[in-house]
Design an enzyme around this catalytic site. Structure first.
Site, short mmCIF file in Angstrom:
data_model
loop_
_atom_site.label_atom_id
_atom_site.label_comp_id
_atom_site.label_asym_id
_atom_site.label_seq_id
_atom_site.Cartn_x
_atom_site.Cartn_y
_atom_site.Cartn_z
N LYS A 15 0.85 -1.37 0.32
CA LYS A 15 -0.19 0.00 -0.73
C LYS A 15 1.02 1.58 0.29
O LYS A 15 0.80 2.68 -0.53
CB LYS A 15 -0.77 0.00 1.01
CG LYS A 15 -1.92 -1.32 1.07
CD LYS A 15 -2.69 -0.94 2.42
CE LYS A 15 -1.94 -0.93 3.85
NZ LYS A 15 -1.27 -2.61 4.06
N ARG A 89 -9.52 0.52 8.90
CA ARG A 89 -8.89 -0.06 9.54
C ARG A 89 -10.18 -1.30 10.41
O ARG A 89 -9.92 -2.65 10.74
CB ARG A 89 -7.84 -0.10 10.21
CG ARG A 89 -6.32 -0.49 9.47
CD ARG A 89 -5.49 -0.50 11.02
NE ARG A 89 -4.09 -1.26 10.52
CZ ARG A 89 -2.99 -0.47 9.72
NH1 ARG A 89 -3.43 0.16 8.79
NH2 ARG A 89 -2.03 -1.21 10.05
N ARG A 128 12.39 -6.07 5.46
CA ARG A 128 12.00 -4.92 5.13
C ARG A 128 12.44 -3.80 5.48
O ARG A 128 12.82 -3.26 6.79
CB ARG A 128 10.09 -4.37 4.67
CG ARG A 128 9.47 -3.13 4.61
CD ARG A 128 8.50 -3.19 4.56
NE ARG A 128 7.67 -2.81 5.42
CZ ARG A 128 6.29 -2.84 5.97
NH1 ARG A 128 5.65 -2.16 4.83
NH2 ARG A 128 5.58 -2.53 7.41
N ARG A 162 11.37 -1.07 11.11
CA ARG A 162 10.23 -0.94 11.88
C ARG A 162 10.32 -1.93 13.47
O ARG A 162 10.75 -2.59 13.22
CB ARG A 162 9.17 -0.68 10.99
CG ARG A 162 8.79 0.28 10.58
CD ARG A 162 7.18 0.30 9.26
NE ARG A 162 6.30 -0.15 10.29
CZ ARG A 162 4.81 -0.34 10.23
NH1 ARG A 162 4.59 -0.03 8.89
NH2 ARG A 162 3.64 -0.87 10.21
N ARG A 173 -0.69 -8.98 13.79
CA ARG A 173 -1.42 -7.59 12.53
C ARG A 173 -2.08 -7.89 11.23
O ARG A 173 -3.12 -7.78 11.03
CB ARG A 173 -0.19 -6.69 12.18
CG ARG A 173 0.44 -5.57 12.81
CD ARG A 173 2.31 -5.70 12.41
NE ARG A 173 2.11 -4.79 11.31
CZ ARG A 173 2.99 -4.58 10.91
NH1 ARG A 173 4.52 -5.53 11.45
NH2 ARG A 173 3.69 -3.92 9.80
P1 AMP Z 1 0.73 0.50 9.20
O1 AMP Z 1 1.87 1.50 9.13
O2 AMP Z 1 -0.41 1.11 8.74
O3 AMP Z 1 1.23 -0.83 8.60
O4 AMP Z 1 0.43 0.61 11.12
C1 AMP Z 1 1.32 0.75 11.84
C2 AMP Z 1 0.63 0.10 13.12
O5 AMP Z 1 -0.12 1.82 13.21
C3 AMP Z 1 -0.75 -0.65 13.47
O6 AMP Z 1 -0.39 -1.86 13.26
C4 AMP Z 1 -1.86 -0.27 14.44
O7 AMP Z 1 -1.42 -0.84 16.43
C5 AMP Z 1 -1.71 1.25 14.17
N1 AMP Z 1 -2.33 1.97 13.43
C6 AMP Z 1 -2.34 1.98 11.38
N2 AMP Z 1 -3.30 2.64 11.48
C7 AMP Z 1 -4.38 2.76 12.12
C8 AMP Z 1 -6.12 2.75 12.11
N3 AMP Z 1 -6.41 2.99 10.92
N4 AMP Z 1 -6.73 1.71 13.34
C9 AMP Z 1 -6.38 1.09 13.65
N5 AMP Z 1 -4.45 1.26 13.97
C10 AMP Z 1 -4.27 1.58 13.49
#
Ligand code: AMP
Length: 215
Positions: A15, A89, A128, A162, A173
């Protein structure tokens, strides 16, 4: 032209990579709630401290927090439109996004589901890293950091991994994705907004599929 789209898919589906392409090509604004939450953590804010443990464990932060972040960014507007990356989400987040867009007199033009298989995700995520300056995404196997140690996009020399890109967090996740986020596929299908692309293709091939959908 203003285009508002959601990129929907599990962690590691690509994404962020595709969102960056759309920013370059179409002048859209990428709204990644994950990036916003990591920035909040890096800045040491109260909210950042509050979400750190939840994120490290691979769980979702509250709807209230992420909806608040998105609301603030939408208020700033975007000529080219927004790419929602990692948001919504949950179903309440999806409803809230619909309401926010309606209140602005805007709408969603497409929800693009990026389909991948789970084994590929484990491989992608655990390998990554990203450039600390520009966010270019690298993969130890398929797209290693150049031998001269400089980012191919910006020449930066700092690379980051990360904290939640390890196998344990990734499994959590994925669990969150299947329990709480994957119902959004049906939700947007029923609304008539859903398109799907094969996220396992080469970056350029996925990009071309998305371009076809956006027209
Ligand atoms: P990402 O970078 O999108 O993989 O997000 C990393 C982490 O941030 C996720 O595993 C969640 O803990 C939190 N997070 C990001 N976006 C959301 C969302 N829309 N709703 C809830 N938690 C989120």
């Amino acid at each position: 032209m203003t285009t508002n789209i959601i990129l929907l898919g599990p962690p590691g589906a690509g994404k962020g990579t595709q969102a960056r392409k759309l920013v370059e090509e179409r002048g859209m604004v990428q709204l990644s709630t994950g990036d916003m939450l990591r920035e909040a953590q890096a800045s040491g804010s109260e909210m950042g401290k509050k979400v750190a443990a939840v994120m490290a464990a691979g769980q979702l932060v509250t709807d209230e927090i992420v909806i608040g972040l998105i609301r603030e960014k939408l208020e700033q507007g975007s000529e080219g439109g927004f790419i929602f990356d990692g948001f919504p989400r949950t179903l309440p987040q999806a409803d809230a996004l619909g309401d926010l867009l309606t209140a602005m007199g805007a709408k969603l033009d497409a929800v693009i589901e990026m389909q991948v298989d789970d084994e590929a995700l484990v491989q992608r995520i655990t390998a990554r890293s990203t450039c600390g300056d520009c966010g270019e995404v690298y993969n130890d196997i398929t797209k290693p950091i150049p031998a001269d140690g400089k980012c191919s996009n910006c020449g930066g020399t700092e690379f980051k991994r990360r904290a939640d890109d390890n196998e344990d967090s990734l499994r959590q996740r994925l669990m969150e994705y299947y329990k709480k986020t994957s119902p959004l596929i049906g939700y947007y299908y029923a609304k008539g907004d859903l398109s799907s692309v094969n996220g396992l293709g080469e970056i350029d091939a996925v990009q071309a599929e998305i371009a076809k959908i956006l027209g």
